[in-house]
Motif scaffolding. Structure first.
Motif, PDB file in Angstrom:
ATOM      1  N   ARG A  82      38.448  31.519  41.326  1.00  0.00           N
ATOM      2  CA  ARG A  82      39.050  32.386  42.335  1.00  0.00           C
ATOM      3  C   ARG A  82      40.581  32.390  42.246  1.00  0.00           C
ATOM      4  NH1 ARG A  82      37.201  35.082  46.601  1.00  0.00           N
ATOM      5  NH2 ARG A  82      35.254  33.971  46.848  1.00  0.00           N
ATOM      6  N   GLU A  86      42.856  35.671  41.500  1.00  0.00           N
ATOM      7  CA  GLU A  86      43.866  36.149  42.452  1.00  0.00           C
ATOM      8  C   GLU A  86      45.248  36.224  41.815  1.00  0.00           C
ATOM      9  OE1 GLU A  86      43.459  33.761  45.959  1.00  0.00           O
ATOM     10  OE2 GLU A  86      41.525  34.673  46.474  1.00  0.00           O
ATOM     11  N   TYR A 113      39.297  43.211  40.595  1.00  0.00           N
ATOM     12  CA  TYR A 113      38.600  43.153  41.884  1.00  0.00           C
ATOM     13  C   TYR A 113      37.285  42.391  41.742  1.00  0.00           C
ATOM     14  CZ  TYR A 113      41.430  46.345  44.760  1.00  0.00           C
ATOM     15  OH  TYR A 113      42.422  46.912  45.512  1.00  0.00           O
ATOM     16  N   ASP A 114      36.541  42.672  40.681  1.00  0.00           N
ATOM     17  CA  ASP A 114      35.263  42.001  40.483  1.00  0.00           C
ATOM     18  C   ASP A 114      35.461  40.500  40.301  1.00  0.00           C
ATOM     19  OD1 ASP A 114      32.348  42.184  40.099  1.00  0.00           O
ATOM     20  OD2 ASP A 114      32.834  41.480  38.078  1.00  0.00           O
ATOM     21  N   ARG A 117      35.888  38.750  43.368  1.00  0.00           N
ATOM     22  CA  ARG A 117      34.664  38.826  44.177  1.00  0.00           C
ATOM     23  C   ARG A 117      34.713  39.892  45.273  1.00  0.00           C
ATOM     24  NH1 ARG A 117      35.615  33.757  42.522  1.00  0.00           N
ATOM     25  NH2 ARG A 117      33.938  32.527  41.633  1.00  0.00           N
ATOM     26  N   ASP A 118      35.462  40.959  45.014  1.00  0.00           N
ATOM     27  CA  ASP A 118      35.500  42.098  45.945  1.00  0.00           C
ATOM     28  C   ASP A 118      34.721  43.233  45.285  1.00  0.00           C
ATOM     29  OD1 ASP A 118      36.022  44.172  47.691  1.00  0.00           O
ATOM     30  OD2 ASP A 118      38.162  43.738  47.860  1.00  0.00           O
ATOM     31  N   ARG A 119      33.389  43.159  45.380  1.00  0.00           N
ATOM     32  CA  ARG A 119      32.523  44.094  44.679  1.00  0.00           C
ATOM     33  C   ARG A 119      32.671  45.527  45.173  1.00  0.00           C
ATOM     34  NH1 ARG A 119      28.289  42.241  41.808  1.00  0.00           N
ATOM     35  NH2 ARG A 119      28.996  42.063  39.757  1.00  0.00           N
ATOM     36  N   ARG A 120      32.866  45.712  46.483  1.00  0.00           N
ATOM     37  CA  ARG A 120      32.982  47.063  47.033  1.00  0.00           C
ATOM     38  C   ARG A 120      34.177  47.779  46.420  1.00  0.00           C
ATOM     39  NH1 ARG A 120      35.719  49.600  50.827  1.00  0.00           N
ATOM     40  NH2 ARG A 120      36.753  47.742  51.589  1.00  0.00           N
ATOM     41  N   ARG A 121      35.320  47.137  46.398  1.00  0.00           N
ATOM     42  CA  ARG A 121      36.512  47.766  45.808  1.00  0.00           C
ATOM     43  C   ARG A 121      36.377  47.889  44.295  1.00  0.00           C
ATOM     44  NH1 ARG A 121      40.219  44.794  49.783  1.00  0.00           N
ATOM     45  NH2 ARG A 121      40.637  46.407  51.315  1.00  0.00           N
TER      46      ARG A 121
END
Length: 141
Positions: A82, A86, A113-114, A117-121
């Protein structure tokens, strides 16, 4: 998930036909509702498969061109750490700001983004990359 959705679509379609064939008004109404569910499920399945294929082609092209982002240190499960994800994110965002019409920049941002761990974005940005790639290929013709 696509396999589960495909199974659901087939089962819903089978039930819909059985309800419609029964001749009972309530069963026919349920059958119509299942047909609608079947159609929505089939549409969602096709949309996701097409998205996956387009994303795979774009990623393969980016890799063939040598434009993939540098690999990030990973956890034992294979996910990017992570903190490393970032730290890599601002560079990907700056790349998109510098080249807003580049599908390659958008695809790298999607990967950032993936990794974070921001799958939606990640999916939203990947769709933007795919759209820009399609526009680029149309303009090249």
């Amino acid at each position: 998930m696509a396999a589960v959705l495909a199974l659901y679509v087939v089962l819903a379609g089978d039930r819909a036909v059985r309800f419609l064939a029964s001749g009972e008004p309530v069963a026919i109404a349920v059958g119509v509702a299942l047909v609608v569910t079947f159609l929505v499920g089939a549409w969602a399945l096709v949309r996701e498969v097409v998205f996956g294929l387009q994303l795979e082609r774009a990623t393969r092209q980016l890799a063939d061109e040598g434009g993939m982002p540098a690999p990030l240190p990973g956890t034992p499960s294979g996910r990017a750490e992570r903190d490393a994800a970032e730290q890599a994110f601002p560079g990907a965002k700056a790349d998109v700001e510098a080249h807003p019409e580049s599908w390659r920049s958008w695809l790298r941002l999607s990967m950032a983004y993936d990794a974070a761990r921001d799958r939606r974005r990640a999916r939203m940005v990947a769709r933007k990359a795919i759209a820009l790639r399609k526009t680029e290929s149309l303009e090249a013709r």
